[in-house]
Design a protein around this motif. Structure first.
Motif, PDB file in Angstrom:
ATOM      1  N   PRO A 364       0.796  -1.238   0.000  1.00 25.62           N
ATOM      2  CA  PRO A 364       0.000   0.000   0.000  1.00 25.62           C
ATOM      3  C   PRO A 364       0.821   1.278   0.000  1.00 25.62           C
ATOM      4  N   ARG A 365       1.988   1.266   0.623  1.00 29.61           N
ATOM      5  CA  ARG A 365       2.741   2.520   0.731  1.00 29.61           C
ATOM      6  C   ARG A 365       3.304   2.979  -0.620  1.00 29.61           C
ATOM      7  N   TYR A 366       3.305   2.091  -1.614  1.00 29.53           N
ATOM      8  CA  TYR A 366       3.830   2.464  -2.929  1.00 29.53           C
ATOM      9  C   TYR A 366       2.723   2.623  -3.967  1.00 29.53           C
ATOM     10  N   ASN A 367       1.473   2.647  -3.547  1.00 32.17           N
ATOM     11  CA  ASN A 367       0.383   2.605  -4.515  1.00 32.17           C
ATOM     12  C   ASN A 367      -0.613   3.731  -4.340  1.00 32.17           C
ATOM     13  N   PHE A 368      -0.133   4.897  -4.018  1.00 32.44           N
ATOM     14  CA  PHE A 368      -0.976   6.092  -4.051  1.00 32.44           C
ATOM     15  C   PHE A 368      -0.136   7.242  -4.588  1.00 32.44           C
ATOM     16  N   ALA A 369      -0.795   8.110  -5.344  1.00 34.39           N
ATOM     17  CA  ALA A 369      -0.103   9.251  -5.931  1.00 34.39           C
ATOM     18  C   ALA A 369       0.349  10.197  -4.828  1.00 34.39           C
ATOM     19  N   ARG A 370       1.549  10.721  -4.972  1.00 37.75           N
ATOM     20  CA  ARG A 370       2.051  11.643  -3.956  1.00 37.75           C
ATOM     21  C   ARG A 370       3.152  12.515  -4.551  1.00 37.75           C
ATOM     22  N   GLU A 371       3.431  13.607  -3.877  1.00 36.45           N
ATOM     23  CA  GLU A 371       4.470  14.522  -4.317  1.00 36.45           C
ATOM     24  C   GLU A 371       5.834  13.997  -3.886  1.00 36.45           C
ATOM     25  N   VAL A 372       6.796  14.088  -4.777  1.00 34.83           N
ATOM     26  CA  VAL A 372       8.140  13.564  -4.522  1.00 34.83           C
ATOM     27  C   VAL A 372       9.177  14.591  -4.958  1.00 34.83           C
ATOM     28  N   ASP A 373      10.449  14.298  -4.621  1.00 36.32           N
ATOM     29  CA  ASP A 373      11.532  15.192  -5.050  1.00 36.32           C
ATOM     30  C   ASP A 373      11.743  15.121  -6.558  1.00 36.32           C
ATOM     31  N   TYR A 374      11.767  13.912  -7.089  1.00 35.05           N
ATOM     32  CA  TYR A 374      11.960  13.734  -8.526  1.00 35.05           C
ATOM     33  C   TYR A 374      11.467  12.353  -8.919  1.00 35.05           C
ATOM     34  N   CYS A 375      11.313  12.123 -10.211  1.00 35.45           N
ATOM     35  CA  CYS A 375      11.018  10.804 -10.762  1.00 35.45           C
ATOM     36  C   CYS A 375      12.047  10.496 -11.836  1.00 35.45           C
ATOM     37  N   SER A 376      12.425   9.251 -11.909  1.00 33.35           N
ATOM     38  CA  SER A 376      13.437   8.846 -12.876  1.00 33.35           C
ATOM     39  C   SER A 376      12.985   9.154 -14.292  1.00 33.35           C
ATOM     40  N   GLY A 377      13.944   9.623 -15.113  1.00 34.96           N
ATOM     41  CA  GLY A 377      13.648   9.955 -16.493  1.00 34.96           C
ATOM     42  C   GLY A 377      13.355   8.761 -17.367  1.00 34.96           C
ATOM     43  N   ALA A 378      13.350   7.547 -16.803  1.00 36.61           N
ATOM     44  CA  ALA A 378      12.994   6.369 -17.588  1.00 36.61           C
ATOM     45  C   ALA A 378      11.572   6.461 -18.096  1.00 36.61           C
TER      46      ALA A 378
END
Length: 873
Positions: A364-378
Motif C-alpha cells: 500500500p505505501r507504494y500505490n498512491f499518488a504523492r508529491e516527490v523530489d523527482y522521478c526517474s527519467g525512464a
C-alpha cells in the motif's frame, strides 16, 4: 452444538459442545457479573468470574476453582426478571460478537501465514519458473506441445526397461522435431526481437508493430535509442498493445546507432524517426525529440522499458487530479517483479535514493499518488509548454545523469509539483544501456554530475534532510515546508463509492480536502475489501489504503505506524466504537475525531415515532447512548449541519463540535432550461431505509394526485439495490432504473426532483445533487433540515400528501417559478455545500488538530524563473 435457555436463577445461559473433544462450556450472567463454566471430559467443572465494563471492551478476570457462582432468584419481581433477561441478552450479543472477532483473528493469522509462504524465496522462485515456462511455451502453441512432449520423454527414459520401447519413443520425438515448421517460430510472439542482423532487406519487417495515426496528438512519446534494437522493438510493441483512450505519437531519436535500428525503423509507418549524425547522448536526443513534438504533453521513455495497460492514461489523469502538477512519473519495476522505484528522494548531499527499491511493488505505501523530489527519467510526462519555458534538459549534465533530477527541481522552483503516479507501471531493465558500474562508461557521469547538481541547487538542498540510517516508511518532498505535513488516519465501514451514495461522496471529498492541505491520509476500510474501481480513485488522489495481505487489522497498521498519526477520524458510531480504544492505545499522540455522518439516533427516533414501534424506540435509545458516549470519549465530534450541532450541545454543552457538511463539486456545464423536461426524479441508495419509505410514500399517496392534474408526468427512480417492493412499482408511468453510472443525463431531462422523506437526519445528498445540476426540488421538512432552504425561494417544502402534490404541480407548470428555484438552488449549494465552502471547514478541523496548511506556492503563483544556464540562489 449451541443451546440457549433461561435457568432457574433468571439468568440467560447457553451451552456449546465442542464436537472434537467433547468440551462443554456454559456461560451465564447474574446482575452486573458474568461467569463461564468449562467442563473438560472426565474432569470437574471450572469456573471463572468476569467483571464487565460496558462500552470499553475490556475484561478483568479472576479464577475461582471448584465453585460456581449462583444467583438467588427468590423474591425477584416479574419486572426484575424481565430486566435480567434484557441485560443477559445484551451481554450475550456482545459475547457472540467477540467470538466472531476471535474467528476473524484466527482467519487473519491464517491469511498472514499464507502471505508469509507466498513471500518465501522458494515460492517466488517457483512463480518465476512458471512465468518463464509460460512465456517460452504458451498454452496451445506448437512450442509448448514440443517442450511438454520432450519433458515427458526425458522423464520416461529412466523408467523404460525395454530397449525397443525406449527407441520407439525417442524416434517419435525426433520425428516431431523434424516436422516442426520453421515458419512457426517466425510467426510466434516473442517478448524480445531477434538480435542477429540479416543481409536480407525484407527480413524483420513483419516484426515491426503497427502504430496508430492521429490528426491531433495529446501526448508525444519520445524514445532516445543507441543500439539495442531488440529492446527498442519490444518497447514499441508494448506501446501498441497497452496504450488506448488517448491520442499519441511516437518519436524515436536514433543517437547514431550502429545496429539494425536505422535500417528497420526508418521505414516504419506512423513513426517519427530522427537520426543524429553523431552521438549527442541522452540529453541531446531528448531535447531534439521535444523540439519536433506535436503533443500537449511530452513523455520521455527509455527504450529498455515495457509499458503496461493504462500507463499513458494514468500519467495524463495525474494532471487532472493535481492541477498544479508539473511532472508525473511512473512506478518502475524490475523484470523479476521487484520494485525498482516509487518516486525518488534527494538528500542534503545531493545523493539520490529510489524509494522502495527491491520491495514489493503492491504494498500500500507504494500505490498512491504523492508529491516527490523527482522521478526517474525512464518514464516521465511533462507539459510541453512548461518544458520549453524551463529550457528542457540542461546540457551541463551531458551526456546523462541528474538531468531528470534537475528538471524536477526546476519544475518545483517554478511553483509546480512533481507527482509519482503508481497506476502507470513500467518494467525497466535498469542499466541495459549505460551499465551499472559507477567507475566506467556513461554511468561514471553520475558522480561527476552529482557535484554539478549540488553546486547548482546548494541553497534548496539546505532544507533537505541528511541520509537516514534506516529507510523511512513514508517520504514527503524534502523542500519548502516539508516538515509541516501531517499524518491523518481515516476509518470508515468500506471504501467510499462516491457515485452511489452521498455519505461516500462526502468522505471522498473530505479526504481530498485534507490531501490538498499537503497532509498524508491513510484510509482503513473496516471490511478490509478493495472494490475496484473505487479504491483506484482514492489512490489516484493520493490516499494510502490499508488492506490485506499487508495489514489484516487496524492494530496491525498502528503497531508499526501509530506513533506517526496526528489526527484520527473515526466514521460511523459502530465502527468508531470498535476501533476507538485501539487508536487510543497504539496512536497515543493522535487527536481523535468522531464523524457521525449524521446523528443516527435522530433518524431512528423519527422512524419509531412514524411506525409507533416500541422496538425501534428502544434501538433509538441505545443508539443515542452510544453516540453521546463516543462524542464524550473523543476529542471532537464532526456533524453535517448546525442543526445537529445544536442538538448535541443541548445534550452536553461542553462538547467540542466541528461541522463538515455533505460536499458536492459544482458541475462545469450550464444545465438545460425549462423546456424539454418531462420527468419527476428521485435518487438515493435503497440500502438507506428512509429512501425506501420515501419512494413508496410518493408512489402510493402523492404521485396519483399529481397524475390527476398532469397525466403525462413520469416518475423515474434511480438508486442501487432497489428491493422487491420498489421494483413492483414499475409500470406505465413509473420507471425503476436502479443504479446508473452517470445520473446527469437523467437530471437534464427531469423537470423537478422530489425528496418526500418522512424520517431521517443530516444533510440530504439527493437534494444537493439536484440543486447542483439546476433541477428544482420539492422536499419534506425533514429533507430540508440543515439545508438552508426557504420555501418558494430555493425549494418547495411540504409534508401533507395533498400539499406536496400541489407543490409538484406548481413547479411543473410555472416556468418563472422553475427558473427562480433552479438559480437560487445552485447559489445555495455554492454558498454552503460546494468544495470551496467545505474546504474552509476542513481547514478549521486541521487547524484544531495542529495541522495548519503548509506555506507553499499554489499553481499560478509567480515564482522566479530559472533559465537553463542560470544558477539558483
Amino acid at each position: 452444538m449451541t443451546q440457549f435457555g433461561l435457568n432457574d436463577t433468571a439468568c440467560l445461559h447457553f451451552t456449546t459442545t465442542d464436537q472434537l473433544n467433547g468440551r462443554m462450556r456454559v456461560w451465564g450472567k447474574v446482575g452486573s457479573s458474568f461467569l463461564t463454566r468449562t467442563k473438560e471430559p472426565g474432569q470437574n467443572q471450572k469456573a471463572r468470574r468476569i467483571s464487565f465494563i460496558p462500552g470499553l471492551g475490556e475484561e478483568n478476570v479472576s479464577n475461582d476453582q471448584g465453585r460456581i457462582a449462583r444467583a438467588e432468584h427468590n423474591g425477584l419481581t416479574g419486572e426484575e426478571r424481565s430486566r435480567a433477561r434484557g441485560d443477559a441478552r445484551d451481554y450475550w450479543i456482545t459475547v457472540l460478537a467477540r467470538s466472531a472477532s476471535e474467528l476473524e483473528i484466527e482467519l487473519a493469522s491464517a491469511l498472514r501465514a499464507k502471505a508469509e509462504f507466498e513471500s518465501s524465496r522458494p515460492y517466488q522462485l517457483t512463480l518465476q519458473l512458471l512465468h518463464a515456462w509460460h512465456s517460452l511455451a504458451p498454452a496451445g502453441s506448437r512450442r509448448g506441445k514440443l517442450l511438454r512432449v520432450g519433458i515427458r520423454a526425458i522423464r520416461a527414459v529412466p523408467r523404460l526397461r525395454h530397449r525397443p520401447y525406449r527407441q520407439h519413443h525417442l524416434r517419435a520425438v525426433g520425428r516431431l522435431i523434424s516436422e516442426l515448421p520453421e515458419r512457426a517460430f517466425a510467426r510466434a510472439s516473442f517478448s524480445r526481437a531477434p538480435r542477429k542482423r540479416s543481409d536480407n532487406p525484407g527480413d524483420g519487417a513483419a516484426l515491426l508493430p503497427n502504430l496508430p495515426a492521429f490528426e491531433t496528438v495529446h501526448a508525444s512519446i519520445i524514445i532516445p535509442v543507441f543500439n539495442h534494437f531488440a529492446e527498442t522493438l519490444s518497447c514499441l510493441h508494448s506501446i501498441t498493445r497497452h496504450t488506448a483512450d488517448l491520442s499519441y505519437e511516437v518519436i524515436v531519436v536514433d543517437d547514431a546507432s550502429s545496429d539494425e535500428t536505422e535500417r528497420l525503423l526508418a521505414r516504419m509507418p506512423n513513426l517519427v524517426y530522427l537520426r543524429n549524425k553523431k552521438n549527442l547522448g541522452f540529453i541531446g536526443s531528448c531535447n531534439r525529440g521535444a523540439a519536433v513534438a506535436r503533443g500537449d504533453f511530452l513523455v520521455f521513455l527509455n527504450n529498455d522499458t515495457t509499458v503496461t495497460d493504462g500507463w499513458l492514461q494514468a500519467l495524463a489523469q495525474t494532471f487532472r487530479e493535481f492541477p498544479d502538477a508539473g511532472l508525473a512519473g511512473a512506478k518502475l519495476i524490475y523484470p523479476d517483479g521487484r520494485l525498482q522505484e516509487a518516486g525518488g528522494v534527494i538528500w542534503r548531499d545531493a545523493s539520490g535514493w529510489n524509494y522502495g527499491r527491491y520491495d514489493d511493488p503492491n504494498h500500500p505505501r507504494y500505490n498512491f499518488a504523492r508529491e516527490v523530489d523527482y522521478c526517474s527519467g525512464a518514464c516521465v510526462m511533462v507539459p510541453r509548454t512548461l518544458f520549453e519555458r524551463l529550457g528542457g534538459f540542461d546540457t551541463r549534465y551531458t551526456p546523462a545523469y541528474y538531468e531528470d533530477t534537475d528538471l524536477a527541481f526546476k519544475i518545483r522552483h517554478a511553483g509546480h509539483k512533481v507527482i509519482y503516479q503508481p497506476r502507470a507501471s513500467i518494467v525497466h531493465h535498469e542499466g541495459l544501456t549505460s551499465g551499472t558500474d559507477l567507475d566506467s562508461g556513461t554511468k561514471a557521469y553520475q558522480r561527476v554530475n552529482q557535484v554539478k547538481f549540488r553546486e547548482r541547487w546548494r541553497d534548496r538542498l539546505e532544507s533537505h534532510p541528511e541520509p537516514p540510517e534506516a529507510p523511512p516508511r513514508l517520504v514527503h518532498p524534502s523542500g519548502i515546508a516539508g516538515h509541516a505535513r501531517g499524518q491523518v488516519l481515516v476509518v470508515d465501514h468500506m471504501v467510499p463509492t462516491p457515485d452511489r451514495d452521498a455519505g461516500s461522496l462526502r468522505m471522498f471529498e473530505l479526504m481530498r480536502a485534507i490531501r490538498r492541505g499537503g497532509h498524508h491520509v491513510a484510509f482503513f476500510p473496516d471490511n478490509l475489501a478493495l472494490n475496484s474501481p473505487y479504491h483506484e480513485q482514492l489512490q489516484a488522489i493520493g490516499i494510502e489504503i490499508i488492506h490485506p495481505p499487508y495489514y489484516y487489522s487496524l492494530s496491525d497498521f498502528l503497531r508499526k505506524h501509530g506513533q506517526d498519526i496526528d489526527l484520527a477520524i473515526l466514521s460511523r458510531a459502530d465502527h468508531a466504537e470498535r476501533h476507538l480504544f485501539t487508536v487510543k492505545r497504539l496512536a497515543p499522540a493522535a487527536r481523535i475525531a468522531f464523524d457521525t455522518v449524521d446523528l443516527h439516533y435522530r433518524r431512528q427516533e423519527r422512524e419509531a415515532a412514524l411506525k409507533n414501534d416500541p422496538e425501534l424506540r428502544t434501538a433509538a435509545e441505545m443508539r443515542k447512548e452510544q453516540e453521546l458516549r463516543l462524542a464524550w470519549l473523543c476529542d471532537t465530534t464532526i456533524v453535517v449541519s448546525n442543526v445537529e450541532r445544536e442538538v448535541l450541545l443541548r445534550e452536553d454543552p461542553e462538547l467540542t463540535i466541528h461541522i463538515i457538511p455533505t460536499i458536492l463539486p459544482m458541475p462545469r456545464n450550464n444545465p438545460p432550461g425549462y423546456e424539454g423536461r418531462n420527468a419527476i426524479l428521485f435518487i438515493g441508495s435503497f440500502a438507506h431505509p428512509p429512501n425506501r419509505d420515501a419512494v413508496l410514500y410518493f408512489a402510493r399517496e402523492i404521485f396519483p394526485r399529481v397524475r390527476c392534474q398532469i397525466p403525462q408526468a413520469r416518475f423515474q427512480i434511480i438508486g442501487p439495490r432497489p428491493p422487491e417492493e420498489i421494483l413492483d412499482l414499475a409500470g406505465e408511468a413509473i420507471e425503476v432504473l436502479g443504479y446508473v453510472p452517470d445520473a446527469e443525463p437523467y437530471f437534464d431531462r427531469a423537470r423537478l426532483s422530489v425528496a418526500p422523506l418522512r424520517f431521517g437526519a443530516g444533510v440530504k445528498g439527493k437534494v444537493n445533487q439536484s440543486m447542483a445540476l439546476g433541477v428544482p426540488t420539492v422536499v419534506s421538512s425533514i429533507a430540508a433540515e440543515g439545508m438552508y432552504l426557504v420555501h418558494g425561494q430555493n425549494s418547495m417544502i411540504a409534508d401533507d400528501p395533498a400539499a406536496f402534490a400541489e407543490a409538484v404541480v406548481q413547479v411543473w407548470s410555472s416556468p418563472e417559478l422553475w427558473r427562480r428555484l433552479s438559480e437560487n438552488g445552485q447559489e445555495n449549494l455554492r454558498k454552503h455545500f460546494s468544495v470551496e465552502a467545505a474546504s474552509k471547514q476542513v481547514d478549521e478541523l486541521l487547524s484544531w488538530a495542529g495541522l495548519d496548511r503548509p506555506r507553499r506556492g499554489a499553481a499560478g503563483r509567480e515564482y522566479p524563473r530559472v533559465n537553463a544556464g542560470a544558477g539558483v540562489s
